[in-house]
Each structure stands twice: as structure tokens, then as C-alpha cells.
Design an enzyme around this catalytic site. Structure first.
Site, PDB file in Angstrom:
ATOM      1  CG  HIS A  95      -1.885   1.088   1.339  1.00 50.72           C
ATOM      2  ND1 HIS A  95      -3.228   0.824   1.464  1.00 50.72           N
ATOM      3  CD2 HIS A  95      -1.770   2.432   1.335  1.00 50.72           C
ATOM      4  CE1 HIS A  95      -3.905   1.966   1.537  1.00 50.72           C
ATOM      5  NE2 HIS A  95      -3.026   2.964   1.459  1.00 50.72           N
ATOM      6  CG  LEU A  96       1.706   5.651  -2.099  1.00 49.65           C
ATOM      7  CD1 LEU A  96       3.086   5.480  -2.713  1.00 49.65           C
ATOM      8  CD2 LEU A  96       0.875   6.611  -2.936  1.00 49.65           C
ATOM      9  CG  HIS A  97       4.158   2.704   3.182  1.00 52.34           C
ATOM     10  ND1 HIS A  97       3.954   1.595   2.378  1.00 52.34           N
ATOM     11  CD2 HIS A  97       5.308   2.467   3.840  1.00 52.34           C
ATOM     12  CE1 HIS A  97       4.942   0.731   2.551  1.00 52.34           C
ATOM     13  NE2 HIS A  97       5.793   1.246   3.439  1.00 52.34           N
ATOM     14  CB  THR A  98       5.507   8.922   2.263  1.00 51.38           C
ATOM     15  OG1 THR A  98       4.926   8.836   0.959  1.00 51.38           O
ATOM     16  CG2 THR A  98       6.766   9.764   2.213  1.00 51.38           C
TER      17      THR A  98
END
Length: 140
Positions: A95-98
């Protein structure tokens, strides 16, 4: 997505220490922080990589990441932050995460987490640059 832990956090079904919950994203403390105050920022919708983030969502999402980078620094008294994102390789949760990681001088974190290399010569470097430019142009 039912099996995604970050979607569960966004939905409030999985416990997390939330820092912020806004239309552009949710931020929460990493359960295995590099340093205390390490925050993960995720979009509310299930996206796997940065390439999946719609163009119209870029300002809101990265505006939130930017604000959190400043807030982490001020909130924990850090000297700065390290902001990073993995896409596919080394992406522990798909899941896109920064990551927004607080940094202080002498904290022991050295540069990037992978070995560095060199180009054989300027021609090799130029060849790589040209291939990337061509891919950028073809992607529109």
C-alpha cells in the site's frame, strides 16, 4: 482492500497511533520505527505504488507529507527528517506509504540503506540519462 493492514488502519479496524487523519491521507507512528517519531503517511484509498497515485491527488498527498516532515522535526526536536518511499522492491506492505523519519546529527543513520556504485565513465552515465529521458517522454 480487506487483507491490507494499512487499509485496516485507515478504516479504523486495525489499531494504530494516529498522528493525523485528513481527506488527503492518514499518518500514524511506525510500529518498528527507525527512530522514535517515525511516521508513515498513506493515502486513504488502496494504491500500491506511487505510479498508482492519480495526478490530481499529488498536491494534497505530498502537501500532507511536507507538513508532516516539518511537524516531525518540530514535534520531537529533531535536526531534520529523512523522507522515503519504496515502490515494489522492499515495500513491506503493498500500500503506497511514505516514511517521515526524524534525524539528528550523529544518530548513526548513514546515507541510503544500500551500497553505492559508480558509472564506468561519462558515456555510460549519459546513456542511462538518455534511456530515462526517453522513457519519461514516452510516458507523457
Amino acid at each position: 482492500m480487506a487483507a491490507c493492514v494499512f487499509c485496516g488502519i485507515v478504516a479504523g479496524e486495525v489499531p494504530a497511533t494516529r498522528v493525523v487523519d485528513e481527506p488527503d491521507g492518514v499518518a500514524f507512528l511506525d510500529t518498528r520505527p527507525v527512530f522514535k517519531g517515525h511516521v508513515l503517511v498513506v493515502p486513504r484509498t488502496h494504491l500500491v505504488t506511487l505510479a498508482d497515485l492519480p495526478s490530481e491527488s499529488l498536491p494534497g498527498y505530498f502537501g500532507l507529507v511536507r507538513r508532516l516532515a516539518m511537524a516531525v522535526e518540530a514535534g520531537v526536536g529533531a535536526g531534520g527528517t529523512f523522507v522515503a518511499m519504496n515502490n515494489k522492491v522492499s515495500q513491506s506492505v503493498p500500500h503506497l506509504h511514505t516514511h517521515v523519519v526524524p534525524r539528528t546529527k550523529g544518530d548513526g543513520l548513514r546515507g541510503f540503506f544500500w551500497p553505492r556504485t559508480r558509472y564506468a565513465d561519462d558515456a555510460e552515465a549519459q546513456g542511462h540519462a538518455e534511456r530515462i529521458t526517453a522513457a519519461l517522454i514516452s510516458a507523457g
